[in-house]
Design a protein around this motif. Sequence first.
Motif, PDB file in Angstrom:
ATOM      1  N   ILE A 147       3.244  13.860   3.586  1.00 25.21           N
ATOM      2  CA  ILE A 147       2.622  12.531   3.568  1.00 25.21           C
ATOM      3  C   ILE A 147       3.236  11.674   2.469  1.00 25.21           C
ATOM      4  O   ILE A 147       3.562  10.496   2.675  1.00 25.21           O
ATOM      5  CB  ILE A 147       1.098  12.650   3.371  1.00 25.21           C
ATOM      6  CG1 ILE A 147       0.453  13.274   4.616  1.00 25.21           C
ATOM      7  CG2 ILE A 147       0.479  11.267   3.104  1.00 25.21           C
ATOM      8  CD1 ILE A 147      -1.034  13.550   4.465  1.00 25.21           C
ATOM      9  N   LEU A 148       3.414  12.259   1.273  1.00 25.84           N
ATOM     10  CA  LEU A 148       4.011  11.517   0.167  1.00 25.84           C
ATOM     11  C   LEU A 148       5.450  11.106   0.481  1.00 25.84           C
ATOM     12  O   LEU A 148       5.845   9.964   0.247  1.00 25.84           O
ATOM     13  CB  LEU A 148       3.988  12.363  -1.111  1.00 25.84           C
ATOM     14  CG  LEU A 148       2.643  12.504  -1.828  1.00 25.84           C
ATOM     15  CD1 LEU A 148       2.786  13.445  -3.013  1.00 25.84           C
ATOM     16  CD2 LEU A 148       2.131  11.155  -2.297  1.00 25.84           C
ATOM     17  N   ILE A 149       6.212  12.022   1.034  1.00 26.57           N
ATOM     18  CA  ILE A 149       7.618  11.736   1.350  1.00 26.57           C
ATOM     19  C   ILE A 149       7.724  10.636   2.395  1.00 26.57           C
ATOM     20  O   ILE A 149       8.508   9.686   2.244  1.00 26.57           O
ATOM     21  CB  ILE A 149       8.335  13.016   1.840  1.00 26.57           C
ATOM     22  CG1 ILE A 149       8.466  14.013   0.690  1.00 26.57           C
ATOM     23  CG2 ILE A 149       9.722  12.671   2.393  1.00 26.57           C
ATOM     24  CD1 ILE A 149       9.015  15.365   1.112  1.00 26.57           C
ATOM     25  N   LEU A 150       6.929  10.735   3.455  1.00 23.79           N
ATOM     26  CA  LEU A 150       6.956   9.708   4.502  1.00 23.79           C
ATOM     27  C   LEU A 150       6.523   8.357   3.955  1.00 23.79           C
ATOM     28  O   LEU A 150       7.085   7.315   4.320  1.00 23.79           O
ATOM     29  CB  LEU A 150       6.054  10.128   5.668  1.00 23.79           C
ATOM     30  CG  LEU A 150       6.571  11.275   6.539  1.00 23.79           C
ATOM     31  CD1 LEU A 150       5.515  11.689   7.570  1.00 23.79           C
ATOM     32  CD2 LEU A 150       7.873  10.890   7.240  1.00 23.79           C
ATOM     33  N   GLY A 151       5.515   8.358   3.082  1.00 18.29           N
ATOM     34  CA  GLY A 151       5.045   7.114   2.482  1.00 18.29           C
ATOM     35  C   GLY A 151       6.106   6.455   1.620  1.00 18.29           C
ATOM     36  O   GLY A 151       6.292   5.239   1.672  1.00 18.29           O
ATOM     37  N   VAL A 152       6.842   7.256   0.843  1.00 18.25           N
ATOM     38  CA  VAL A 152       7.900   6.726  -0.019  1.00 18.25           C
ATOM     39  C   VAL A 152       9.030   6.144   0.820  1.00 18.25           C
ATOM     40  O   VAL A 152       9.509   5.028   0.566  1.00 18.25           O
ATOM     41  CB  VAL A 152       8.439   7.833  -0.957  1.00 18.25           C
ATOM     42  CG1 VAL A 152       9.712   7.370  -1.658  1.00 18.25           C
ATOM     43  CG2 VAL A 152       7.384   8.216  -1.984  1.00 18.25           C
ATOM     44  N   VAL A 153       9.486   6.896   1.827  1.00 21.09           N
ATOM     45  CA  VAL A 153      10.572   6.421   2.692  1.00 21.09           C
ATOM     46  C   VAL A 153      10.150   5.160   3.437  1.00 21.09           C
ATOM     47  O   VAL A 153      10.920   4.195   3.547  1.00 21.09           O
ATOM     48  CB  VAL A 153      11.001   7.525   3.670  1.00 21.09           C
ATOM     49  CG1 VAL A 153      12.016   6.979   4.681  1.00 21.09           C
ATOM     50  CG2 VAL A 153      11.604   8.708   2.916  1.00 21.09           C
ATOM     51  N   LEU A 178       0.823  -1.210   0.000  1.00 23.81           N
ATOM     52  CA  LEU A 178       0.000   0.000   0.000  1.00 23.81           C
ATOM     53  C   LEU A 178       0.858   1.261   0.000  1.00 23.81           C
ATOM     54  O   LEU A 178       0.526   2.253  -0.649  1.00 23.81           O
ATOM     55  CB  LEU A 178      -0.937   0.002   1.214  1.00 23.81           C
ATOM     56  CG  LEU A 178      -2.009  -1.095   1.213  1.00 23.81           C
ATOM     57  CD1 LEU A 178      -2.819  -1.048   2.501  1.00 23.81           C
ATOM     58  CD2 LEU A 178      -2.942  -0.946   0.006  1.00 23.81           C
ATOM     59  N   SER A 179       1.984   1.200   0.723  1.00 23.05           N
ATOM     60  CA  SER A 179       2.871   2.363   0.749  1.00 23.05           C
ATOM     61  C   SER A 179       3.512   2.583  -0.619  1.00 23.05           C
ATOM     62  O   SER A 179       3.943   3.692  -0.940  1.00 23.05           O
ATOM     63  CB  SER A 179       3.959   2.197   1.814  1.00 23.05           C
ATOM     64  OG  SER A 179       4.852   1.142   1.482  1.00 23.05           O
ATOM     65  N   GLY A 180       3.566   1.511  -1.435  1.00 27.84           N
ATOM     66  CA  GLY A 180       4.069   1.661  -2.791  1.00 27.84           C
ATOM     67  C   GLY A 180       3.222   2.613  -3.608  1.00 27.84           C
ATOM     68  O   GLY A 180       3.702   3.229  -4.565  1.00 27.84           O
ATOM     69  N   LEU A 181       1.952   2.753  -3.217  1.00 26.01           N
ATOM     70  CA  LEU A 181       1.075   3.704  -3.903  1.00 26.01           C
ATOM     71  C   LEU A 181       1.588   5.133  -3.742  1.00 26.01           C
ATOM     72  O   LEU A 181       1.415   5.964  -4.635  1.00 26.01           O
ATOM     73  CB  LEU A 181      -0.355   3.597  -3.357  1.00 26.01           C
ATOM     74  CG  LEU A 181      -1.089   2.289  -3.660  1.00 26.01           C
ATOM     75  CD1 LEU A 181      -2.428   2.275  -2.935  1.00 26.01           C
ATOM     76  CD2 LEU A 181      -1.294   2.124  -5.164  1.00 26.01           C
ATOM     77  N   PHE A 182       2.223   5.415  -2.584  1.00 30.57           N
ATOM     78  CA  PHE A 182       2.778   6.747  -2.375  1.00 30.57           C
ATOM     79  C   PHE A 182       3.927   6.996  -3.346  1.00 30.57           C
ATOM     80  O   PHE A 182       4.108   8.118  -3.835  1.00 30.57           O
ATOM     81  CB  PHE A 182       3.264   6.901  -0.924  1.00 30.57           C
ATOM     82  CG  PHE A 182       2.156   7.046   0.069  1.00 30.57           C
ATOM     83  CD1 PHE A 182       1.555   8.280   0.276  1.00 30.57           C
ATOM     84  CD2 PHE A 182       1.705   5.956   0.792  1.00 30.57           C
ATOM     85  CE1 PHE A 182       0.520   8.420   1.193  1.00 30.57           C
ATOM     86  CE2 PHE A 182       0.678   6.092   1.713  1.00 30.57           C
ATOM     87  CZ  PHE A 182       0.079   7.332   1.910  1.00 30.57           C
ATOM     88  N   LEU A 183       4.711   5.949  -3.601  1.00 33.58           N
ATOM     89  CA  LEU A 183       5.795   6.076  -4.576  1.00 33.58           C
ATOM     90  C   LEU A 183       5.227   6.379  -5.955  1.00 33.58           C
ATOM     91  O   LEU A 183       5.742   7.238  -6.677  1.00 33.58           O
ATOM     92  CB  LEU A 183       6.618   4.784  -4.621  1.00 33.58           C
ATOM     93  CG  LEU A 183       7.709   4.712  -5.698  1.00 33.58           C
ATOM     94  CD1 LEU A 183       8.749   5.798  -5.486  1.00 33.58           C
ATOM     95  CD2 LEU A 183       8.376   3.339  -5.693  1.00 33.58           C
ATOM     96  N   ILE A 184       4.135   5.693  -6.321  1.00 33.13           N
ATOM     97  CA  ILE A 184       3.502   5.906  -7.616  1.00 33.13           C
ATOM     98  C   ILE A 184       2.968   7.334  -7.731  1.00 33.13           C
ATOM     99  O   ILE A 184       3.171   8.015  -8.739  1.00 33.13           O
ATOM    100  CB  ILE A 184       2.369   4.890  -7.827  1.00 33.13           C
ATOM    101  CG1 ILE A 184       2.954   3.470  -7.912  1.00 33.13           C
ATOM    102  CG2 ILE A 184       1.558   5.216  -9.077  1.00 33.13           C
ATOM    103  CD1 ILE A 184       1.915   2.380  -7.866  1.00 33.13           C
TER     104      ILE A 184
END
Length: 221
Positions: free
Chosen positions: A65-71, A19-25
């Motif tokens: 939020i996006l940065i934290l999700g990617v990391v 699910l966190s991969g969605l932040f990378l996308i």
Amino acid sequence: MAKSALLKSSIAKKVAMALSGLFLILFLAQHFFINSTSVFSPDAFNSISHFMGNNPLVQFVIQPILILGVVFHFVMGIVLEIKNNSARPISYVKNNGAANSSWASRNMIVSGLVVLAFILLHFYDFWVPEMVYKYVAVNPLDETRYFAELTHKFESGIRTAIYCVSFLLLSLHLWHGFNSSFQSVGFNNKYSKSLHTLGYAFAIIVPFGFIFIALFHHFNH
């Protein structure tokens, strides 16, 4: 019971990573859209960059939020890889992984670490100077500075080459990651094939799009 709890914990971590991969996308899609405008219209790139860089909702809510999700995605991948390796009771004398898996699937941790390092370097290269410009030096707003700053980054052949190699590895990471993510969350229905196709297209178009942008500015600066 302990084994069942361990299995559930492992599955939960895999789902969280998927699910966190969605932040990378989302992170990549947003940056690709903005950067692609620099090829067609410097003015449009300046306008969008200025809006994104000075909108409080984007800067203080969406971006963190996006940065934290990617990391989190990459850190969780490292944790799972370490756990998987430590759980193997016997090390294989010879592992012919190529017989039943792709290079991308066998080296997700390698491509992931390189991509994570590149993203952190990207933050240092772009995000940190932006924060210094606005909040440390408190320079006056300049809506026309973004295009010149972007193209300046790609004047160096070494920097451009590192950028391109990193996105090649990102393409491999995404290529396997989409399928792995769908399996982790148990997604399997009539839309699966279409989503896999969309995922493969994203894994090619976006990374190679970034590479094209870098090369375009390198040879046209």
